[in-house]
Motif scaffolding. Structure first.
Motif, mmCIF file in Angstrom:
data_model
loop_
_atom_site.group_PDB
_atom_site.id
_atom_site.type_symbol
_atom_site.label_atom_id
_atom_site.label_comp_id
_atom_site.label_asym_id
_atom_site.label_seq_id
_atom_site.Cartn_x
_atom_site.Cartn_y
_atom_site.Cartn_z
ATOM 1 N N THR A 226 0.833 -1.198 0.000
ATOM 2 C CA THR A 226 0.000 0.000 0.000
ATOM 3 C C THR A 226 0.869 1.249 0.000
ATOM 4 N N GLY A 227 0.199 2.401 -0.215
ATOM 5 C CA GLY A 227 0.846 3.685 0.040
ATOM 6 C C GLY A 227 1.712 4.248 -1.062
ATOM 7 N N GLY A 228 1.655 3.722 -2.272
ATOM 8 C CA GLY A 228 2.523 4.233 -3.343
ATOM 9 C C GLY A 228 2.095 5.568 -3.907
ATOM 10 N N CYS A 229 0.824 5.956 -3.713
ATOM 11 C CA CYS A 229 0.310 7.246 -4.212
ATOM 12 C C CYS A 229 -0.511 7.892 -3.100
ATOM 13 N N LYS A 230 0.117 8.198 -2.010
ATOM 14 C CA LYS A 230 -0.634 8.526 -0.800
ATOM 15 C C LYS A 230 -1.429 9.817 -0.911
ATOM 16 N N MET A 231 -2.556 9.832 -0.219
ATOM 17 C CA MET A 231 -3.417 10.999 -0.117
ATOM 18 C C MET A 231 -2.940 11.849 1.043
ATOM 19 N N THR A 232 -2.729 13.127 0.783
ATOM 20 C CA THR A 232 -2.245 14.002 1.840
ATOM 21 C C THR A 232 -2.513 15.451 1.455
ATOM 22 N N THR A 233 -2.135 16.360 2.321
ATOM 23 C CA THR A 233 -2.346 17.775 2.047
ATOM 24 C C THR A 233 -1.337 18.266 1.014
ATOM 25 N N ALA A 234 -1.632 19.421 0.437
ATOM 26 C CA ALA A 234 -0.772 19.977 -0.610
ATOM 27 C C ALA A 234 0.612 20.328 -0.085
ATOM 28 N N SER A 235 0.739 20.517 1.220
ATOM 29 C CA SER A 235 2.039 20.895 1.793
ATOM 30 C C SER A 235 3.018 19.732 1.853
ATOM 31 N N ASP A 236 2.529 18.513 1.688
ATOM 32 C CA ASP A 236 3.386 17.322 1.737
ATOM 33 C C ASP A 236 3.957 17.070 0.344
ATOM 34 N N ASP B 265 -7.386 3.081 -5.098
ATOM 35 C CA ASP B 265 -6.980 1.745 -4.665
ATOM 36 C C ASP B 265 -6.164 1.861 -3.381
ATOM 37 N N ALA B 266 -5.517 0.781 -2.981
ATOM 38 C CA ALA B 266 -4.787 0.760 -1.707
ATOM 39 C C ALA B 266 -3.595 1.702 -1.687
ATOM 40 N N SER B 267 -3.136 2.137 -2.852
ATOM 41 C CA SER B 267 -1.937 2.972 -2.886
ATOM 42 C C SER B 267 -2.169 4.368 -2.322
ATOM 43 N N ILE B 268 -3.427 4.795 -2.134
ATOM 44 C CA ILE B 268 -3.661 6.159 -1.655
ATOM 45 C C ILE B 268 -3.599 6.259 -0.133
ATOM 46 N N THR B 269 -3.539 5.154 0.572
ATOM 47 C CA THR B 269 -3.531 5.206 2.037
ATOM 48 C C THR B 269 -2.198 5.754 2.534
ATOM 49 N N PRO B 270 -2.219 6.791 3.377
ATOM 50 C CA PRO B 270 -0.953 7.343 3.894
ATOM 51 C C PRO B 270 -0.184 6.337 4.747
#
Length: 222
Positions: free
Chosen positions: A109-119, A140-145
């Motif tokens: 997981t976590g290859g395209c993580k969802m986060t704020t613009a500052s990250d 998909d699962a890649s967006i999980t931080p």
């Protein structure tokens, strides 16, 4: 392992549900057909220490009277060939054992993580849209931080349901019937809406005269 081949036995597998190690994915070239550079950077120091603790707990469970008296359980204590330089059973031995015998367990997981613009390492925003890219979402699962401390099946179903709802809502708002609209008024002017364009972008500062804007359309920013 020839001496135990074919005998009944059981296995206790310590699994690291919340690893601290963080890998990297980098583009090699701008060509989309080239595979990216992927380094999972597995087994950084905190993770190795946690797995060694897990092995010790597994040994304690296997050495309980319930297993020994009821099943005659006995740990297969032959030293691992690659770790014979370390004292068997010591922390250094188990560290060596972990580095030789550990494997990943499917749910990456976590290859395209969802986060704020500052990250600077973030890829998608809170609506799963890829930053600085139009018309592209990752669902998909890649967006999980961070990896979830459960099997990832249920969280991915939730992500897919939410992502599909957001996409449908976006296109539902954009699906305007051009046959029912003639003008849209704005503080700085109005825009003539002609048929033939299923989706349009409309900006509040448009200065378009309807008399000379026949068949003109600008994008809906939805």
């Amino acid at each position: 392992m020839g001496e135990i081949l074919g005998r009944e036995g059981f296995c206790i597998r310590p699994i690291l549900g919340l690893p601290k190690s963080r890998g990297i994915i980098m583009l090699k070239l701008t060509n989309v057909h080239n595979h990216p550079y992927i380094d999972p950077q597995l087994l950084l120091h905190p993770d190795v220490k946690a797995l060694v603790k897990g092995i010790k707990v597994a040994l304690e469970v296997g050495n309980t009277s319930a297993f020994i008296n009821n099943f005659g359980a006995e740990f297969y204590d032959k030293p691992l060939p690659g770790c014979t330089a370390e004292m068997y059973g010591s922390d250094c031995y188990w560290v060596c054992y972990v580095r030789h015998m550990s494997t990943t367990f499917y749910h990456l997981t976590g290859g395209c993580k969802m986060t704020t613009a500052s990250d600077s390492y973030g890829v998608v925003d809170h609506t799963l849209r890829v930053r600085e890219a139009g018309g592209l979402r990752v669902v998909d699962a890649s967006i999980t931080p961070f990896i979830t401390n459960v099997n990832t099946n249920a969280p991915i179903i939730m992500i897919a349901e939410k992502g599909s709802d957001m996409a449908k809502q976006k296109w539902k708002r954009a699906a305007v019937s051009w046959h029912q609209l003639t003008y849209l008024s704005f503080p700085h002017g109005f825009v003539y809406l002609s048929s033939g364009h299923p989706h349009c972008n409309i900006y509040s500062d448009c200065q378009i005269n309807p008399e000379d804007a026949h068949d003109r359309c600008v994008d809906f920013n939805l």
